[in-house]
Enzyme design. Sequence first.
Site, PDB file in Angstrom:
ATOM      1  N   ARG A  49       0.815  -1.193   0.000  1.00 17.56           N
ATOM      2  CA  ARG A  49       0.000   0.000   0.000  1.00 17.56           C
ATOM      3  C   ARG A  49       0.863   1.262   0.000  1.00 17.56           C
ATOM      4  O   ARG A  49       0.384   2.339  -0.259  1.00 17.56           O
ATOM      5  CB  ARG A  49      -0.885   0.005   1.269  1.00 17.56           C
ATOM      6  CG  ARG A  49      -1.998  -1.012   1.212  1.00 17.56           C
ATOM      7  CD  ARG A  49      -2.775  -1.021   2.518  1.00 17.56           C
ATOM      8  NE  ARG A  49      -2.475  -2.263   3.245  1.00 17.56           N
ATOM      9  CZ  ARG A  49      -3.012  -2.548   4.413  1.00 17.56           C
ATOM     10  NH1 ARG A  49      -3.819  -1.685   5.020  1.00 17.56           N
ATOM     11  NH2 ARG A  49      -2.728  -3.679   5.010  1.00 17.56           N
ATOM     12  N   GLY A  50       2.136   1.114   0.320  1.00 20.18           N
ATOM     13  CA  GLY A  50       2.998   2.265   0.598  1.00 20.18           C
ATOM     14  C   GLY A  50       3.144   3.282  -0.516  1.00 20.18           C
ATOM     15  O   GLY A  50       3.473   4.434  -0.266  1.00 20.18           O
ATOM     16  N   GLU A 105       7.389   2.137  -6.513  1.00 19.95           N
ATOM     17  CA  GLU A 105       7.596   1.566  -5.176  1.00 19.95           C
ATOM     18  C   GLU A 105       7.872   2.693  -4.184  1.00 19.95           C
ATOM     19  O   GLU A 105       8.387   3.750  -4.552  1.00 19.95           O
ATOM     20  CB  GLU A 105       8.767   0.568  -5.267  1.00 19.95           C
ATOM     21  CG  GLU A 105       9.279  -0.012  -3.972  1.00 19.95           C
ATOM     22  CD  GLU A 105       8.290  -0.845  -3.180  1.00 19.95           C
ATOM     23  OE1 GLU A 105       7.159  -0.365  -2.976  1.00 19.95           O
ATOM     24  OE2 GLU A 105       8.656  -1.935  -2.733  1.00 19.95           O
ATOM     25  N   ASP A 106       7.531   2.463  -2.922  1.00 18.84           N
ATOM     26  CA  ASP A 106       7.796   3.486  -1.908  1.00 18.84           C
ATOM     27  C   ASP A 106       9.270   3.499  -1.495  1.00 18.84           C
ATOM     28  O   ASP A 106       9.939   4.519  -1.601  1.00 18.84           O
ATOM     29  CB  ASP A 106       6.865   3.332  -0.685  1.00 18.84           C
ATOM     30  CG  ASP A 106       6.899   1.944  -0.051  1.00 18.84           C
ATOM     31  OD1 ASP A 106       7.578   1.042  -0.578  1.00 18.84           O
ATOM     32  OD2 ASP A 106       6.237   1.757   0.994  1.00 18.84           O
ATOM     33  N   ASP A 109      14.685  -1.308   0.159  1.00 16.22           N
ATOM     34  CA  ASP A 109      15.416  -1.525   1.408  1.00 16.22           C
ATOM     35  C   ASP A 109      16.399  -2.679   1.172  1.00 16.22           C
ATOM     36  O   ASP A 109      17.461  -2.465   0.609  1.00 16.22           O
ATOM     37  CB  ASP A 109      14.361  -1.810   2.484  1.00 16.22           C
ATOM     38  CG  ASP A 109      14.911  -1.884   3.883  1.00 16.22           C
ATOM     39  OD1 ASP A 109      15.690  -1.012   4.271  1.00 16.22           O
ATOM     40  OD2 ASP A 109      14.545  -2.823   4.611  1.00 16.22           O
ATOM     41  N   LYS A 137      17.368   3.023   0.425  1.00 15.80           N
ATOM     42  CA  LYS A 137      18.321   2.871   1.538  1.00 15.80           C
ATOM     43  C   LYS A 137      19.432   1.944   1.077  1.00 15.80           C
ATOM     44  O   LYS A 137      19.417   0.750   1.377  1.00 15.80           O
ATOM     45  CB  LYS A 137      17.629   2.225   2.744  1.00 15.80           C
ATOM     46  CG  LYS A 137      16.547   3.017   3.409  1.00 15.80           C
ATOM     47  CD  LYS A 137      16.082   2.222   4.629  1.00 15.80           C
ATOM     48  CE  LYS A 137      14.840   2.795   5.235  1.00 15.80           C
ATOM     49  NZ  LYS A 137      14.304   1.906   6.297  1.00 15.80           N
ATOM     50  N   PHE A 158      14.082   4.302  10.180  1.00 10.91           N
ATOM     51  CA  PHE A 158      12.716   3.856   9.920  1.00 10.91           C
ATOM     52  C   PHE A 158      11.851   5.086   9.647  1.00 10.91           C
ATOM     53  O   PHE A 158      11.713   5.958  10.500  1.00 10.91           O
ATOM     54  CB  PHE A 158      12.153   3.055  11.093  1.00 10.91           C
ATOM     55  CG  PHE A 158      10.854   2.388  10.743  1.00 10.91           C
ATOM     56  CD1 PHE A 158      10.851   1.204  10.011  1.00 10.91           C
ATOM     57  CD2 PHE A 158       9.645   2.957  11.111  1.00 10.91           C
ATOM     58  CE1 PHE A 158       9.652   0.592   9.653  1.00 10.91           C
ATOM     59  CE2 PHE A 158       8.436   2.348  10.756  1.00 10.91           C
ATOM     60  CZ  PHE A 158       8.450   1.169  10.038  1.00 10.91           C
ATOM     61  N   VAL A 159      11.296   5.161   8.445  1.00 12.82           N
ATOM     62  CA  VAL A 159      10.560   6.359   8.054  1.00 12.82           C
ATOM     63  C   VAL A 159       9.073   6.085   7.882  1.00 12.82           C
ATOM     64  O   VAL A 159       8.659   4.942   7.667  1.00 12.82           O
ATOM     65  CB  VAL A 159      11.132   6.976   6.749  1.00 12.82           C
ATOM     66  CG1 VAL A 159      12.568   7.440   6.951  1.00 12.82           C
ATOM     67  CG2 VAL A 159      11.030   6.008   5.580  1.00 12.82           C
ATOM     68  N   ARG A 171       0.326   7.132   7.510  1.00 12.67           N
ATOM     69  CA  ARG A 171       0.371   7.187   6.044  1.00 12.67           C
ATOM     70  C   ARG A 171      -0.097   8.554   5.549  1.00 12.67           C
ATOM     71  O   ARG A 171       0.243   8.970   4.444  1.00 12.67           O
ATOM     72  CB  ARG A 171      -0.553   6.131   5.424  1.00 12.67           C
ATOM     73  CG  ARG A 171      -0.111   4.700   5.630  1.00 12.67           C
ATOM     74  CD  ARG A 171      -0.940   3.785   4.741  1.00 12.67           C
ATOM     75  NE  ARG A 171      -0.862   2.391   5.130  1.00 12.67           N
ATOM     76  CZ  ARG A 171       0.075   1.529   4.727  1.00 12.67           C
ATOM     77  NH1 ARG A 171       1.023   1.937   3.916  1.00 12.67           N
ATOM     78  NH2 ARG A 171       0.065   0.275   5.125  1.00 12.67           N
TER      79      ARG A 171
HETATM   80  P1  5GP Z   1      12.653  -4.735   0.716  1.00  3.82           P
HETATM   81  O1  5GP Z   1      13.411  -3.844  -0.224  1.00  3.82           O
HETATM   82  O2  5GP Z   1      13.429  -4.994   1.984  1.00  3.82           O
HETATM   83  O3  5GP Z   1      12.159  -6.009   0.092  1.00  3.82           O
HETATM   84  O4  5GP Z   1      11.330  -4.096   1.189  1.00  3.82           O
HETATM   85  C1  5GP Z   1      10.964  -2.833   0.971  1.00  3.82           C
HETATM   86  C2  5GP Z   1       9.685  -2.615   1.756  1.00  3.82           C
HETATM   87  O5  5GP Z   1       9.950  -2.660   3.164  1.00  3.82           O
HETATM   88  C3  5GP Z   1       9.154  -1.235   1.487  1.00  3.82           C
HETATM   89  O6  5GP Z   1       8.334  -1.236   0.355  1.00  3.82           O
HETATM   90  C4  5GP Z   1       8.409  -0.957   2.768  1.00  3.82           C
HETATM   91  O7  5GP Z   1       7.130  -1.517   2.710  1.00  3.82           O
HETATM   92  C5  5GP Z   1       9.222  -1.673   3.832  1.00  3.82           C
HETATM   93  N1  5GP Z   1      10.159  -0.715   4.456  1.00  3.82           N
HETATM   94  C6  5GP Z   1      11.483  -0.605   4.259  1.00  3.82           C
HETATM   95  N2  5GP Z   1      11.999   0.415   4.972  1.00  3.82           N
HETATM   96  C7  5GP Z   1      10.958   0.970   5.625  1.00  3.82           C
HETATM   97  C8  5GP Z   1      10.844   2.095   6.516  1.00  3.82           C
HETATM   98  O8  5GP Z   1      11.796   2.811   6.855  1.00  3.82           O
HETATM   99  N3  5GP Z   1       9.591   2.374   6.970  1.00  3.82           N
HETATM  100  C9  5GP Z   1       8.504   1.625   6.628  1.00  3.82           C
HETATM  101  N4  5GP Z   1       7.338   1.962   7.144  1.00  3.82           N
HETATM  102  N5  5GP Z   1       8.574   0.567   5.791  1.00  3.82           N
HETATM  103  C10 5GP Z   1       9.789   0.248   5.299  1.00  3.82           C
HETATM  104 MG    MG Z   2       6.634  -1.175  -0.526  1.00  3.33          MG
HETATM  105 MG    MG Z   3       4.441  -1.427   5.593  1.00  5.30          MG
END
Ligand code: 5GP
Ligand code: MG
Ligand code: MG
Length: 183
Positions: A49-50, A105-106, A109, A137, A158-159, A171
């Site tokens: 949903r991000g 994508e939001d 990570d 990140k 963590f944002v 959100r």
């Molecule tokens: P990854 O790249 O580890 O597979 O996952 C990315 C997802 O992890 C992002 O789309 C988000 O949903 C979650 N995520 C990563 N960092 C953060 C953060 O700082 N805050 C929040 N709320 N979600 C995060």
């Molecule tokens: Mg996401």
């Molecule tokens: Mg989430």
Amino acid sequence: MSQPAAQPAYVIDQMISAKSIAARIEALARLIETEFHGTEKLVVVGLLRGSFVFIADLVRELRLPVEVDFLEVSSYGDGMESSREVRILKDLRTGIEGRDVLVVEDIVDTGYTLSHVIRLLNSRNPHKLRTIALLDKPSRREVDVRADWTGFEIPDEFVVGYGIDYAQRDRNLPHIGKVRFTE
Ligand code: 5GP
Ligand code: MG
Ligand code: MG
């Protein structure tokens, strides 16, 4: 009476203002328009949903014919292993074979989610697939993947805000902030 689950107290320190986000999106929109110049109808895919706030602002900046669709995936690790799996919770409505697609994508990570989504969508044979992430990140990366365009590189914090949640809260903040626990 049932009590809501206790949550540690926290405050949110602003990291990226709504104004900076808007300015960055304008610049990114120009790059995307160049990349997809001549595309008949771009399929813009928001990862739920991000990304819902980001995709809403981004498509309104794009002077291109677009179609909007959403994909929801859930990532989970299995504890000790570093192997991560990604499950589809809601698939696209649109068939993307032969189409030009932009994944929105939001945050990137560890990179597991984006790399899985790219593999999944490429298996459907789009004509062109590109990706954009509002936040990156790089210091957290476990999988070698990056979005074609990134809004902002941020440190390992963590944002929340601008569509991004902490336990389904925050959100609706208009800016990006970092969570700071106060107890
Ligand atoms: P990854 O790249 O580890 O597979 O996952 C990315 C997802 O992890 C992002 O789309 C988000 O949903 C979650 N995520 C990563 N960092 C953060 C953060 O700082 N805050 C929040 N709320 N979600 C995060
Ligand atoms: Mg996401
Ligand atoms: Mg989430």
